[in-house]
Design a protein around this motif. Structure first.
Motif, PDB file in Angstrom:
ATOM      1  N   VAL A   1       9.372  -8.489  -6.738  1.00 13.11           N
ATOM      2  CA  VAL A   1       9.574  -9.817  -7.298  1.00 13.11           C
ATOM      3  C   VAL A   1      10.703 -10.573  -6.532  1.00 13.11           C
ATOM      4  O   VAL A   1      10.535 -11.713  -6.248  1.00 13.11           O
ATOM      5  CB  VAL A   1       9.973  -9.773  -8.778  1.00 13.11           C
ATOM      6  CG1 VAL A   1      10.531 -11.075  -9.289  1.00 13.11           C
ATOM      7  CG2 VAL A   1       8.786  -9.409  -9.613  1.00 13.11           C
ATOM      8  N   ALA A   2      11.574  -9.766  -5.984  1.00  8.63           N
ATOM      9  CA  ALA A   2      12.690 -10.592  -5.255  1.00  8.63           C
ATOM     10  C   ALA A   2      12.283 -11.127  -4.105  1.00  8.63           C
ATOM     11  O   ALA A   2      12.483 -12.149  -3.257  1.00  8.63           O
ATOM     12  CB  ALA A   2      13.873  -9.512  -5.013  1.00  8.63           C
TER      13      ALA A   2
ATOM     14  N   LEU B   1       6.950 -12.531 -14.713  1.00 13.56           N
ATOM     15  CA  LEU B   1       7.292 -11.128 -13.728  1.00 13.56           C
ATOM     16  C   LEU B   1       8.268 -10.447 -14.033  1.00 13.56           C
ATOM     17  O   LEU B   1       8.277  -9.340 -13.990  1.00 13.56           O
ATOM     18  CB  LEU B   1       7.219 -11.876 -12.484  1.00 13.56           C
ATOM     19  CG  LEU B   1       5.918 -12.114 -11.630  1.00 13.56           C
ATOM     20  CD1 LEU B   1       6.063 -12.745 -10.134  1.00 13.56           C
ATOM     21  CD2 LEU B   1       4.841 -11.005 -11.669  1.00 13.56           C
ATOM     22  N   PHE B   2       9.457 -11.428 -14.126  1.00 12.70           N
ATOM     23  CA  PHE B   2      10.913 -10.421 -14.452  1.00 12.70           C
ATOM     24  C   PHE B   2      10.698 -10.042 -15.837  1.00 12.70           C
ATOM     25  O   PHE B   2      11.077  -8.691 -15.888  1.00 12.70           O
ATOM     26  CB  PHE B   2      12.000 -11.529 -14.474  1.00 12.70           C
ATOM     27  CG  PHE B   2      12.360 -11.816 -13.113  1.00 12.70           C
ATOM     28  CD1 PHE B   2      13.138 -10.767 -12.380  1.00 12.70           C
ATOM     29  CD2 PHE B   2      12.295 -13.083 -12.525  1.00 12.70           C
ATOM     30  CE1 PHE B   2      13.408 -11.055 -11.002  1.00 12.70           C
ATOM     31  CE2 PHE B   2      12.703 -13.506 -11.380  1.00 12.70           C
ATOM     32  CZ  PHE B   2      13.344 -12.487 -10.605  1.00 12.70           C
ATOM     33  N   LEU B   3      10.031 -10.489 -17.026  1.00 14.19           N
ATOM     34  CA  LEU B   3       9.923  -9.835 -18.091  1.00 14.19           C
ATOM     35  C   LEU B   3       9.188  -8.740 -17.974  1.00 14.19           C
ATOM     36  O   LEU B   3       9.269  -7.896 -18.989  1.00 14.19           O
ATOM     37  CB  LEU B   3       9.562 -10.960 -19.057  1.00 14.19           C
ATOM     38  CG  LEU B   3      10.814 -11.910 -19.318  1.00 14.19           C
ATOM     39  CD1 LEU B   3      10.117 -13.091 -20.243  1.00 14.19           C
ATOM     40  CD2 LEU B   3      11.925 -11.543 -20.157  1.00 14.19           C
ATOM     41  N   ALA B   4       8.029  -8.815 -17.323  1.00 13.90           N
ATOM     42  CA  ALA B   4       7.150  -7.610 -17.251  1.00 13.90           C
ATOM     43  C   ALA B   4       7.809  -6.343 -16.969  1.00 13.90           C
ATOM     44  O   ALA B   4       7.431  -5.303 -17.119  1.00 13.90           O
ATOM     45  CB  ALA B   4       6.024  -7.941 -16.099  1.00 13.90           C
TER      46      ALA B   4
ATOM     47  N   MET C   1       4.228 -10.642  -0.347  1.00  8.09           N
ATOM     48  CA  MET C   1       4.846  -9.552   0.353  1.00  8.09           C
ATOM     49  C   MET C   1       4.453  -9.550   1.749  1.00  8.09           C
ATOM     50  O   MET C   1       4.878  -8.742   2.645  1.00  8.09           O
ATOM     51  CB  MET C   1       5.071  -8.315  -0.157  1.00  8.09           C
ATOM     52  CG  MET C   1       5.787  -8.106  -1.295  1.00  8.09           C
ATOM     53  SD  MET C   1       6.259  -6.471  -1.981  1.00  8.09           S
ATOM     54  CE  MET C   1       6.876  -5.811  -0.606  1.00  8.09           C
ATOM     55  N   VAL C   2       3.404 -10.214   2.097  1.00  4.85           N
ATOM     56  CA  VAL C   2       2.438 -10.283   3.317  1.00  4.85           C
ATOM     57  C   VAL C   2       3.600 -10.733   4.378  1.00  4.85           C
ATOM     58  O   VAL C   2       4.148 -11.581   4.303  1.00  4.85           O
ATOM     59  CB  VAL C   2       1.478 -11.028   3.525  1.00  4.85           C
ATOM     60  CG1 VAL C   2       0.993 -11.064   4.602  1.00  4.85           C
ATOM     61  CG2 VAL C   2       0.425 -10.677   2.401  1.00  4.85           C
ATOM     62  N   GLY C   3       3.892 -10.061   5.463  1.00  6.04           N
ATOM     63  CA  GLY C   3       4.930 -10.324   6.392  1.00  6.04           C
ATOM     64  C   GLY C   3       6.211  -9.892   6.484  1.00  6.04           C
ATOM     65  O   GLY C   3       6.961  -9.851   7.668  1.00  6.04           O
ATOM     66  N   ASP C   4       6.502  -9.323   5.344  1.00 10.40           N
ATOM     67  CA  ASP C   4       7.825  -8.850   5.153  1.00 10.40           C
ATOM     68  C   ASP C   4       7.896  -7.396   5.433  1.00 10.40           C
ATOM     69  O   ASP C   4       7.808  -6.712   4.309  1.00 10.40           O
ATOM     70  CB  ASP C   4       8.706  -9.293   4.219  1.00 10.40           C
ATOM     71  CG  ASP C   4      10.246  -8.664   4.071  1.00 10.40           C
ATOM     72  OD1 ASP C   4      10.664  -8.077   4.828  1.00 10.40           O
ATOM     73  OD2 ASP C   4      10.729  -9.414   2.986  1.00 10.40           O
ATOM     74  N   GLU C   5       7.671  -6.864   6.706  1.00 11.51           N
ATOM     75  CA  GLU C   5       7.764  -5.350   7.004  1.00 11.51           C
ATOM     76  C   GLU C   5       8.624  -4.468   6.398  1.00 11.51           C
ATOM     77  O   GLU C   5       8.397  -3.568   5.838  1.00 11.51           O
ATOM     78  CB  GLU C   5       7.468  -5.230   8.521  1.00 11.51           C
ATOM     79  CG  GLU C   5       6.176  -5.769   9.171  1.00 11.51           C
ATOM     80  CD  GLU C   5       4.932  -5.363   8.325  1.00 11.51           C
ATOM     81  OE1 GLU C   5       4.607  -4.262   8.053  1.00 11.51           O
ATOM     82  OE2 GLU C   5       4.070  -6.160   8.077  1.00 11.51           O
TER      83      GLU C   5
END
Length: 90
Positions: A57-58, A85-88, A1-5
């Motif tokens: 996740v998205a 990740l989705f199943l978690a 998620m780095v960079g997507d403020e």
């Protein structure tokens, strides 16, 4: 998620909202509130956390697609890792 403020801000807002809701649930239990009300609020907390997780996740998936060549040194996630990740969150 780095960079997507924008995504980071949305996730943090959801988590803060969930934190406030959870504090409310704890208070409701301490006050001996009706079980139905407590469970309803607890379900809202759960949904808020799920939505934050799905957003993470998205966003990660979008970054994987955008960085498809892995040129920036990031390792691409495999389909199995993304599925896990989705199943978690399920």
């Amino acid at each position: 998620m780095v960079g997507d403020e924008e995504a980071i801000s949305a996730v943090l807002n959801r988590l803060r909202r969930a934190q406030g809701q959870l504090t409310g649930v704890i208070s409701m239990i301490e006050q001996g509130r009706d079980c139905k009300d407590v469970v309803t609020q607890l379900a809202a907390v759960s949904r808020a956390l799920d939505r934050a997780g799905f957003k993470i996740v998205a966003t990660g998936l979008r970054e994987c697609i955008a960085d498809g060549d892995g040129a920036d040194g990031k390792r691409e996630m495999s389909v199995d890792e993304l599925e896990k990740l989705f199943l978690a969150l399920a």
